[in-house]
Write an enzyme that holds these catalytic residues in place. Sequence first.
Site, short mmCIF file in Angstrom:
data_model
loop_
_atom_site.label_atom_id
_atom_site.label_comp_id
_atom_site.label_asym_id
_atom_site.label_seq_id
_atom_site.Cartn_x
_atom_site.Cartn_y
_atom_site.Cartn_z
N GLU A 43 0.84 -1.19 0.00
CA GLU A 43 0.00 0.00 0.00
C GLU A 43 0.88 1.25 0.00
O GLU A 43 2.02 1.22 0.49
CB GLU A 43 -0.89 0.00 1.26
CG GLU A 43 -1.81 1.20 1.35
CD GLU A 43 -2.90 1.06 2.41
OE1 GLU A 43 -2.87 0.08 3.18
OE2 GLU A 43 -3.78 1.94 2.45
N ASN A 190 -12.43 -1.20 -0.85
CA ASN A 190 -11.68 -1.82 0.25
C ASN A 190 -12.32 -1.37 1.55
O ASN A 190 -12.60 -0.18 1.74
CB ASN A 190 -10.22 -1.33 0.22
CG ASN A 190 -9.48 -1.69 1.51
OD1 ASN A 190 -9.13 -2.84 1.73
ND2 ASN A 190 -9.27 -0.70 2.38
N GLU A 191 -12.55 -2.32 2.44
CA GLU A 191 -13.17 -2.00 3.73
C GLU A 191 -14.29 -0.99 3.52
O GLU A 191 -14.31 0.09 4.13
CB GLU A 191 -12.12 -1.53 4.75
CG GLU A 191 -11.11 -2.62 5.03
CD GLU A 191 -10.24 -2.41 6.27
OE1 GLU A 191 -10.24 -1.31 6.85
OE2 GLU A 191 -9.57 -3.38 6.68
N GLU A 314 -6.09 -9.13 3.89
CA GLU A 314 -5.27 -8.41 4.88
C GLU A 314 -5.24 -9.25 6.14
O GLU A 314 -6.30 -9.58 6.68
CB GLU A 314 -5.84 -7.02 5.18
CG GLU A 314 -5.65 -6.05 4.04
CD GLU A 314 -6.06 -4.62 4.37
OE1 GLU A 314 -6.00 -4.23 5.56
OE2 GLU A 314 -6.46 -3.90 3.44
N GLN A 363 2.13 -5.94 5.73
CA GLN A 363 2.34 -5.65 4.33
C GLN A 363 3.76 -6.02 3.97
O GLN A 363 4.55 -6.32 4.86
CB GLN A 363 2.08 -4.18 4.06
CG GLN A 363 0.65 -3.75 4.36
CD GLN A 363 0.30 -2.35 3.82
OE1 GLN A 363 1.07 -1.70 3.13
NE2 GLN A 363 -0.88 -1.88 4.19
#
Length: 510
Positions: A43, A190-191, A314, A363
Amino acid sequence: MKRQFLLGAALALTVSASAQTKLLTNGQEAHQIPAEIYGQFAEHLGRCIYDGIWVGKNSNIPNQDGYRTDVFNALKDLQIPVLRWPGGCFADTYHWRDGIGPADKRPKIKNVFWGGTMEDNSFGTDEFFTLCERLGCKTYLSVNVGTGSVRDMTDWLEYITGTDDCPNVNLRKQNGREKPYKIDFMGIGNESWGCGGNMRPEYYADVFRQYSCYAYLYNNHTNPVRVASGSNDFDYNWTEVLLKNAGEHMDHISLHYYVLPIRDWNGSKGPDRGFGEDHYFGVIRDGYKMGDMIPKHLDIIAKYKKSVKLDVDEWGIWTDQEPGTIPGHLYQQNTLRDALLASTTFDIFHKYAYGLGMCNIAQVVNVLQSMVLTKGDKMILTPTYHVFKMYAVHQNAKYIPLSFHSPKYTFNGESIDAISATLSKKDGVYHLSVTNVDSKKENTVTLDLSAINATATGKAEIITSKSFADYNSFDNPNVIKAVPFNGATVKKGELTVKLPPMSVVTIELL
Ligand code: AHR
C-alpha cells in the site's frame, strides 16, 4: 524436570520435559493449496512503496530503474505469487491519472489516511505492473470506489488492458508501454464498511453490482476475478448480506483480520518488541481464531454461491508503531512471536484452502508484519520472511490431512494447542511443517510414515530463538533465520521430531 536442549551448535535452551503427540494420516490427498495463499500487499503507506520498493532512478541506494535492488531480490527469492496494490484505505482516495506519464509532471498528493504525508506519485500504474512482471507474480488491483466513479474505473481498465486506437490506450503507449498489462484480480472497494465509504452492507451490495457490471478487461472483454470488499473479522452479517444480494456478480469476497496484542483500535495495541509472555500467548491464541472465522464465512458463502472464494487479503499482527517513527506510518519490528503467528496461520489457511482464493499479509515492506525492513541503504529480512520462505514448499502442493490431539500450552490459567502442523505433497515429495508454540516445553511429535510410503528425511530446517521477543535488527540481522535441523529421526518406519519451545520446523520426507 528441566534439561538442556541442544539446537545445532549455537543455542542452548532450558526447557521442561517433552510431551509426545502422535500425528495420524491415511495419506489421502485432499485439496490443492493455491500458491496465492502466500500473497503480499503493498500500500502507499509509510515507507512501503517509497523507500521500500521504490527509491527512484536517481537515488544513491542501488536500484534498477528505480526499484530498490536489495528489496527486489529478497522478494524475488520469496517467489511472491501475487501482489495487491495500491491499498488498503489509500486505494479509495487514489486517482490513477495522477500516477502516469513523465514523473516530474505528476502532481503531488497528500496521503490523508497515513500520516498526511506528501507523495510525488513517481510510483504509479506502469511502475506497479512492471514490478509484477519482473517479480513474475500475479496482479491484484484495488479499485477506488470511495471517492472514484465507475467511469474512472473503466478508463483505468482501458489504460491497463486496452488494445484499440483510443485515447486511454494511446496514453499508455505514449508512456512507453505498447502491450497491455495483465490484471489477475480486481478488488472493488476496500473495507467499504469503514475507510472505503462507511457503507452499510445493503448499500455496498448495490454499489458492487454496479461496478462489477463494467469491470472487464478491454483486450478480451472478459471479467477479471472480481473481489468484493468483505467482512471485518467476525462480522458474518456483512458476508451474508453481500452474498445474498450480490453473490451472483462476484468471484471472490475478502476478509480482513488483524491480531492486536491489546485489542483496542483506539488506544495502545501493545509494543512491537520488549513485550512479556501475556502478549506472546494472547497473539498466538487470537491468531488461532482465524480457524473459527474462515469456516463460518465459508459456510455462509456455500449457502448462496459455492464457487465464490474467500480471500483473506489483509492479515497479520498490528502493534504500536516502533517508538520514534512517524505516526501513521505503521512501522513495526518483527519478532519470533510474529513468525510463529505466521506459521500457525498458514496451517489454518492450508486446512481451508479448498475455499480460499488468496491471502495477502499486511504488508510487504516496512509496514505492519513485513517481510523486509529498510533503513537508509540497509535492508534486513524479518523472522516472518523466513517462515514464508520455509513454507514455500507448500505452494501448489496437495494438502494431506493430519489428525492429532495437541498437548496444551497454558498461561495464566488459559490453554491453547501447543502444536500446529501441515503435511503436503508436491512432485512426489512430502513436506511436514510443525510448530511448537509452548514457551517452555519441548514437544515431540511422531508420524507413522507407512501411509505415505516415505522412509527417510531429506532437507530439514528450523526457525527458533531464545525468546519470543527476539528480532533481527540492522546491527544484528541474523538472530532469527532458518538453520539446518537435526532433531528429526526415522526408526522402524516412524518419524520422530523433537521440537524446542517456540519453534517451527519443515522436514522433507523421502
Ligand atoms: O493495512 C493497513 C490498513 O488496514 C489498510 O489500509 C486497511 O484496509 C486496513 O484497515
